[in-house]
Every structure is written in C-alpha cells, then in structure tokens.
Design a protein around this motif. Structure first.
Motif, PDB file in Angstrom:
ATOM      1  N   TYR A 188       0.819  -1.212   0.000  1.00 31.57           N
ATOM      2  CA  TYR A 188       0.000   0.000   0.000  1.00 31.57           C
ATOM      3  C   TYR A 188       0.860   1.272   0.000  1.00 31.57           C
ATOM      4  O   TYR A 188       0.342   2.361  -0.191  1.00 31.57           O
ATOM      5  CB  TYR A 188      -0.939   0.006   1.212  1.00 31.57           C
ATOM      6  N   GLN A 189       2.167   1.138   0.217  1.00 29.42           N
ATOM      7  CA  GLN A 189       3.068   2.286   0.107  1.00 29.42           C
ATOM      8  C   GLN A 189       3.571   2.348  -1.340  1.00 29.42           C
ATOM      9  O   GLN A 189       4.723   2.032  -1.634  1.00 29.42           O
ATOM     10  CB  GLN A 189       4.226   2.148   1.093  1.00 29.42           C
ATOM     11  N   ASP A 190       2.661   2.751  -2.217  1.00 29.00           N
ATOM     12  CA  ASP A 190       2.970   2.708  -3.642  1.00 29.00           C
ATOM     13  C   ASP A 190       3.337   4.073  -4.214  1.00 29.00           C
ATOM     14  O   ASP A 190       3.346   4.254  -5.423  1.00 29.00           O
ATOM     15  CB  ASP A 190       1.780   2.141  -4.420  1.00 29.00           C
ATOM     16  N   ASP A 191       3.652   5.026  -3.321  1.00 33.14           N
ATOM     17  CA  ASP A 191       3.997   6.365  -3.803  1.00 33.14           C
ATOM     18  C   ASP A 191       5.501   6.616  -3.792  1.00 33.14           C
ATOM     19  O   ASP A 191       5.949   7.712  -4.127  1.00 33.14           O
ATOM     20  CB  ASP A 191       3.293   7.428  -2.970  1.00 33.14           C
ATOM     21  N   SER A 192       6.295   5.626  -3.372  1.00 40.44           N
ATOM     22  CA  SER A 192       7.752   5.774  -3.350  1.00 40.44           C
ATOM     23  C   SER A 192       8.376   4.431  -3.716  1.00 40.44           C
ATOM     24  O   SER A 192       7.740   3.377  -3.551  1.00 40.44           O
ATOM     25  CB  SER A 192       8.242   6.223  -1.961  1.00 40.44           C
ATOM     26  N   PRO A 193       9.626   4.431  -4.208  1.00 38.24           N
ATOM     27  CA  PRO A 193      10.252   3.162  -4.605  1.00 38.24           C
ATOM     28  C   PRO A 193      10.311   2.179  -3.442  1.00 38.24           C
ATOM     29  O   PRO A 193      10.768   2.524  -2.348  1.00 38.24           O
ATOM     30  CB  PRO A 193      11.665   3.599  -5.043  1.00 38.24           C
ATOM     31  N   TYR A 231      14.227  -3.333   1.428  1.00 39.20           N
ATOM     32  CA  TYR A 231      12.808  -3.173   1.102  1.00 39.20           C
ATOM     33  C   TYR A 231      12.198  -2.133   2.025  1.00 39.20           C
ATOM     34  O   TYR A 231      12.274  -2.239   3.249  1.00 39.20           O
ATOM     35  CB  TYR A 231      12.096  -4.516   1.260  1.00 39.20           C
ATOM     36  N   LYS A 232      11.586  -1.100   1.450  1.00 39.59           N
ATOM     37  CA  LYS A 232      10.994  -0.004   2.205  1.00 39.59           C
ATOM     38  C   LYS A 232       9.464  -0.016   2.165  1.00 39.59           C
ATOM     39  O   LYS A 232       8.833   0.830   2.810  1.00 39.59           O
ATOM     40  CB  LYS A 232      11.489   1.342   1.650  1.00 39.59           C
ATOM     41  N   GLY A 233       8.869  -0.929   1.398  1.00 39.71           N
ATOM     42  CA  GLY A 233       7.417  -0.986   1.345  1.00 39.71           C
ATOM     43  C   GLY A 233       6.850  -1.687   2.564  1.00 39.71           C
ATOM     44  O   GLY A 233       7.568  -2.008   3.518  1.00 39.71           O
ATOM     45  N   ASP A 234       5.553  -1.930   2.556  1.00 41.65           N
ATOM     46  CA  ASP A 234       4.951  -2.666   3.659  1.00 41.65           C
ATOM     47  C   ASP A 234       4.714  -4.113   3.238  1.00 41.65           C
ATOM     48  O   ASP A 234       4.964  -4.497   2.096  1.00 41.65           O
ATOM     49  CB  ASP A 234       3.639  -2.006   4.122  1.00 41.65           C
ATOM     50  N   ASP A 235       4.261  -4.920   4.198  1.00 44.81           N
ATOM     51  CA  ASP A 235       4.076  -6.350   3.929  1.00 44.81           C
ATOM     52  C   ASP A 235       2.648  -6.681   3.526  1.00 44.81           C
ATOM     53  O   ASP A 235       2.230  -7.847   3.587  1.00 44.81           O
ATOM     54  CB  ASP A 235       4.480  -7.180   5.149  1.00 44.81           C
ATOM     55  N   ASN A 236       1.896  -5.675   3.129  1.00 40.60           N
ATOM     56  CA  ASN A 236       0.525  -5.901   2.703  1.00 40.60           C
ATOM     57  C   ASN A 236       0.469  -6.175   1.205  1.00 40.60           C
ATOM     58  O   ASN A 236       1.388  -5.828   0.455  1.00 40.60           O
ATOM     59  CB  ASN A 236      -0.368  -4.696   3.026  1.00 40.60           C
ATOM     60  N   THR A 237      -0.619  -6.783   0.788  1.00 42.96           N
ATOM     61  CA  THR A 237      -0.859  -7.042  -0.627  1.00 42.96           C
ATOM     62  C   THR A 237      -2.037  -6.188  -1.067  1.00 42.96           C
ATOM     63  O   THR A 237      -3.136  -6.325  -0.530  1.00 42.96           O
ATOM     64  CB  THR A 237      -1.155  -8.530  -0.869  1.00 42.96           C
ATOM     65  N   ARG A 238      -1.795  -5.282  -2.018  1.00 46.97           N
ATOM     66  CA  ARG A 238      -2.855  -4.400  -2.476  1.00 46.97           C
ATOM     67  C   ARG A 238      -3.955  -5.216  -3.151  1.00 46.97           C
ATOM     68  O   ARG A 238      -3.686  -6.036  -4.028  1.00 46.97           O
ATOM     69  CB  ARG A 238      -2.266  -3.364  -3.425  1.00 46.97           C
ATOM     70  N   ALA A 239      -5.188  -4.979  -2.701  1.00 51.19           N
ATOM     71  CA  ALA A 239      -6.316  -5.764  -3.198  1.00 51.19           C
ATOM     72  C   ALA A 239      -7.397  -4.840  -3.756  1.00 51.19           C
ATOM     73  O   ALA A 239      -7.450  -3.651  -3.428  1.00 51.19           O
ATOM     74  CB  ALA A 239      -6.890  -6.644  -2.097  1.00 51.19           C
ATOM     75  N   GLN A 240      -8.243  -5.393  -4.587  1.00 48.31           N
ATOM     76  CA  GLN A 240      -9.321  -4.639  -5.203  1.00 48.31           C
ATOM     77  C   GLN A 240     -10.558  -5.539  -5.271  1.00 48.31           C
ATOM     78  O   GLN A 240     -10.456  -6.730  -5.577  1.00 48.31           O
ATOM     79  CB  GLN A 240      -8.928  -4.179  -6.607  1.00 48.31           C
ATOM     80  N   ARG A 241     -11.721  -4.950  -4.959  1.00 49.77           N
ATOM     81  CA  ARG A 241     -12.955  -5.728  -5.004  1.00 49.77           C
ATOM     82  C   ARG A 241     -13.430  -5.805  -6.442  1.00 49.77           C
ATOM     83  O   ARG A 241     -13.773  -4.809  -7.061  1.00 49.77           O
ATOM     84  CB  ARG A 241     -14.023  -5.099  -4.106  1.00 49.77           C
ATOM     85  N   ILE A 242     -13.476  -7.021  -6.965  1.00 51.50           N
ATOM     86  CA  ILE A 242     -13.856  -7.227  -8.357  1.00 51.50           C
ATOM     87  C   ILE A 242     -15.280  -7.744  -8.488  1.00 51.50           C
ATOM     88  O   ILE A 242     -15.809  -7.826  -9.587  1.00 51.50           O
ATOM     89  CB  ILE A 242     -12.892  -8.202  -9.047  1.00 51.50           C
ATOM     90  N   ASP A 243     -15.880  -8.114  -7.373  1.00 53.71           N
ATOM     91  CA  ASP A 243     -17.268  -8.552  -7.370  1.00 53.71           C
ATOM     92  C   ASP A 243     -17.776  -8.417  -5.938  1.00 53.71           C
ATOM     93  O   ASP A 243     -16.989  -8.178  -5.009  1.00 53.71           O
ATOM     94  CB  ASP A 243     -17.380  -9.994  -7.854  1.00 53.71           C
TER      95      ASP A 243
END
Length: 426
Positions: free
Chosen positions: A139-144, A159-171
């Motif tokens: 979810y920290q997708d605004d920086s490398p 690694y400077k991002g977080d350990d989450n997986t970005r998800a999207q509701r598709i249904d």
C-alpha cells in the motif's frame, strides 16, 4: 332529463382533452422508446426498474474495477517474466564462472555482466504502472519499494514498502489481490525449498557474507546438500558442521541450531579427496582440507537465518568474482562455495518468482471467469429492465392510430354538436 348547452360544451371539451392527452402520452412513448415515461404510468414497474438500474450500475462498477485489476496483474506478470529471464541469465553466468579454466580477468568480466543483471533487477523491482504507482510496494505505492543501502554485511538493497498485498474488489463477494509486495517476490522462497549451505564460520561481519559470519580459512569445498531421508527426526532443522584438526587429522561435528549433537555417517580424510557425509536426513560431499574452526552452515531455504534475498545472492556472487584469488587454495574454495550457494539460492528465488507469477496468471484467469458471469448478469438486468419499462412498438403504433381516430372523432362530434341550434330553423 334536460341537458343544458353549457353542459354539452363542457363534456365535449373534456372528451377532446382526454383523447388529446392519451394521444400525447402514446406519442411520448414512441418518441422515447419507453413504456414508462413517468412513474405515474406504472408505479410498480417504475419502482422495480429503479432497483434493477441500481444493481446494473453496481455491476458496471465491478466491471470497471476488473479492468483496473487486470491491468495491474498484467503489468506485474510482465515484470516477473523479465525477472525470471534475468535470474536464468545470472544462473548461466555463474555456471560459466564456476569453471576452473577461467582467469581472474574472465571472472571479473562475468561479474560485470552480473552487475548489469543486478541493476536490471533493482529497476524491475521498482517498476511502476501507467499511473506512477509502484507495483511491488504494497500500500506504500507512492515511493520506490527498494532503496539502496551501503555498508558491510548488507545486500545493498533494502525493502521499504509494507508487507501488505494491495487488493481490489472485483465482485460483491470477491476481494482480489492485484499486486504482490516486493518482499514476497524478491526476498522470500517457497516453503519446502530444501537446504542451502554456506561455508562460513561464526565470527566477524565481512563483505560478501551474512552478518555475524566470516570466511573459512581452509580449502574445504562442498557439493549439495542433497535430501536423503526426510523422515529423519533432525530433518528440517538448521545444522552446523564444525571442523577441528587434531594431530593433523581433520574431524567434523554436527550440531542443530540448539547446540544438540547430530550423528554423522562418514569421515574426513587427510588427502583432501572427496568424501560424503550423511546426517540429519541430508548428505553433503566435501573436498579439500578444512582449517581448525571452519564451519558450514546448513539452513532450510525458508529458515529465518537463511539468505532469502535475491539481491544479496547476486551481490555475494559479484563480490567473490571480483576478488583476486592470488593462487590461494582458501580463496578458490571461498569462490567455489559462494558460487555453489548462490546458484542454489537463485534456483529458490526463481521458483518463488515463478510461483508468484503463476498465482498472477491464475488471478487473470479468474478475472475472465468473473467477467463472463458479470456479463451474463448485465444481460439479465438489461432484459429485466426492458421488460419493465421498454416499449412494444407494434402495440404502441396500433394504440397511436386508435388514439388518433378517437381524437378526430371527438373533434368531429364537437363540431357537429356546436352546429345544432334552433336559430337555424327560424
């Protein structure tokens, strides 16, 4: 009953107005193509149509979300395809560099090519989508997500991002991961990947080795480890081989990560010839002569103490290939062991990348299935909405002609009626 002239006029005008209103209503229906132009035309159908239209709008939103999810997954899958090709190229170069026929200059040339692959992988790990969002930062997708570091005992990339997986509701009932985080891809290995060995002794913090370890001083090299008996009670635990020299004769003791001894089958010779040891459900082939205190660390690939960092594996290989062997047996042993460890780590990293890529492919296939279901649902909504409010043109045209005749008849009747007067007979 006497009917006054005023009453006749009022009823005639009212009749013409009704006919004109009905004629206008049918005209509006034909012009708009809808049977229910106003809610008052059919309150029940209008109410149901509002609910169906809202459901259709939600379904369309999910369809738009699937387009976005498909773009993210397709871009991520494309990047992982390039990453897999880069790892395969690196493995090929390491196999080439393992040849004893290469000179120091040749190995440095290979190191230069590996450095190019290393830079490529860092760039791919910091890839962005078309909107400037980093694909593998969670979810920290605004920086490398991967930043350069410096210092000894580190991989060179953190690694400077977080350990989450970005998800999207598709249904309505499905929340799909659309971008895996970089730690899962570049700093992890699949579970059950097997053992990885590193010829290092507990001690300092040298460049090219893990923190808390230092180079061995002897010329012992290893091949493996290979799995022999996965049912062995010690299989799956971290193990350490420690060499000692007594009266010029080398010996080896094996301990688990808690310091408990593990039985060893096989022994070391004094001539440096290859010998195979079996312990803890694995086998390890050793060549060369160790120095007193030398160690070989065996860890399951997914162990917390094992190296799972793709960037560190490449950096270790680059460091040893750029090292001047100077004709020393211990230096040659260090190069062979490091390359052997790195190749196995690259295999594990490639397996992990392919696993994540396969997962992305499965999610892309799932999107196709959900798209098909959503498309059928949209057709059902369209059909239901059409049945509720759309116009039957054949029926409407017939009704239009009938209303037209009725309006003309009422107008003719009113015209005839207003011409009836006793004054015409005086």
């Amino acid at each position: 009953m006497r009917i006054s002239t005023a009453t006749m006029y009022d009823q005639g005008i009212a009749s013409m107005n009704r006919q004109q209103n009905d004629f206008l209503k049918v005209s509006q229906q034909i012009a708009s193509g809808r049977r229910v132009v106003n809610p008052s035309d059919d309150p029940q159908a209008a109410s149901r149509a509002v609910g169906v239209d809202q459901a259709r709008a939600v379904t369309q939103q999910f369809a738009d979300a699937r387009v976005s999810a498909r773009n993210s997954l397709a871009q991520g899958e494309s990047v992982l395809n390039s990453v897999g090709d880069a790892i395969t190229s690196a493995k090929t170069l390491l196999v080439q560099a393992s040849s004893d026929t290469l000179s120091d200059v040749d190995r440095q040339s290979v190191a230069s090519e590996l450095r190019g692959i290393y830079e490529t992988l860092v760039g791919q790990a910091n890839a962005t989508d078309g909107n400037g969002r980093y694909l593998f930062g969670g979810y920290q997708d605004d920086s490398p997500p991967f930043a350069r570091t410096s210092g000894e005992g580190v991989s060179g990339v953190t690694y400077k991002g977080d350990d989450n997986t970005r998800a999207q509701r598709i249904d309505a009932s499905r929340l799909m991961p659309v971008a895996d985080n970089g730690e899962t891809i570049f700093q992890s290995v699949p579970s059950g990947a097997g053992y990885v060995a590193r010829a290092e002794r507990t001690g300092g913090d040298s460049i090219g080795t893990q923190a808390g370890f230092d180079r061995n001083q002897g010329s012992v090299t290893f091949k493996g480890p290979s799995r022999v008996d996965p049912d062995d009670p010690d299989y799956g635990r971290g193990m350490t081989l420690t060499f000692s020299i007594t009266g010029g004769t080398p010996s080896v003791a094996v301990e688990d990560e808690d310091g408990n001894p593990i039985p060893v089958s096989g022994s070391l010779g004094t001539d440096g010839e290859a010998t195979t040891l079996q312990f803890g459900g694995v086998s390890l082939t050793l060549s060369g002569l160790p120095a007193d205190g030398d160690q070989i660390q065996l860890r399951p690939a997914d162990h917390s103490d094992a190296n799972q960092d793709l960037f560190k594996s490449l950096k270790d290989a680059i460091d040893v290939l750029e090292m001047d062997q100077q004709g020393l047996d211990e230096n040659r042993a260090h190069v062979r062991n490091t390359l052997s460890s790195t190749m196995r780590e690259l295999d594990n990293s490639l397996d992990n990348v392919l696993t994540v890529r396969a997962s992305m492919g499965a999610r892309l296939n799932e999107l196709d299935v959900v798209d098909s279901v959503g498309g059928n649902r949209m057709l059902n909504y369209e059909q239901t909405l059409s049945d509720l409010v759309d116009l039957d043109y054949a029926e409407a045209i017939g009704d239009y002609s009938l209303r037209q005749v009725g309006l003309q008849a009422s107008q003719k009747a009113f015209a005839d009626m207003k011409g009836m007067s006793l004054f015409n007979y005086l």
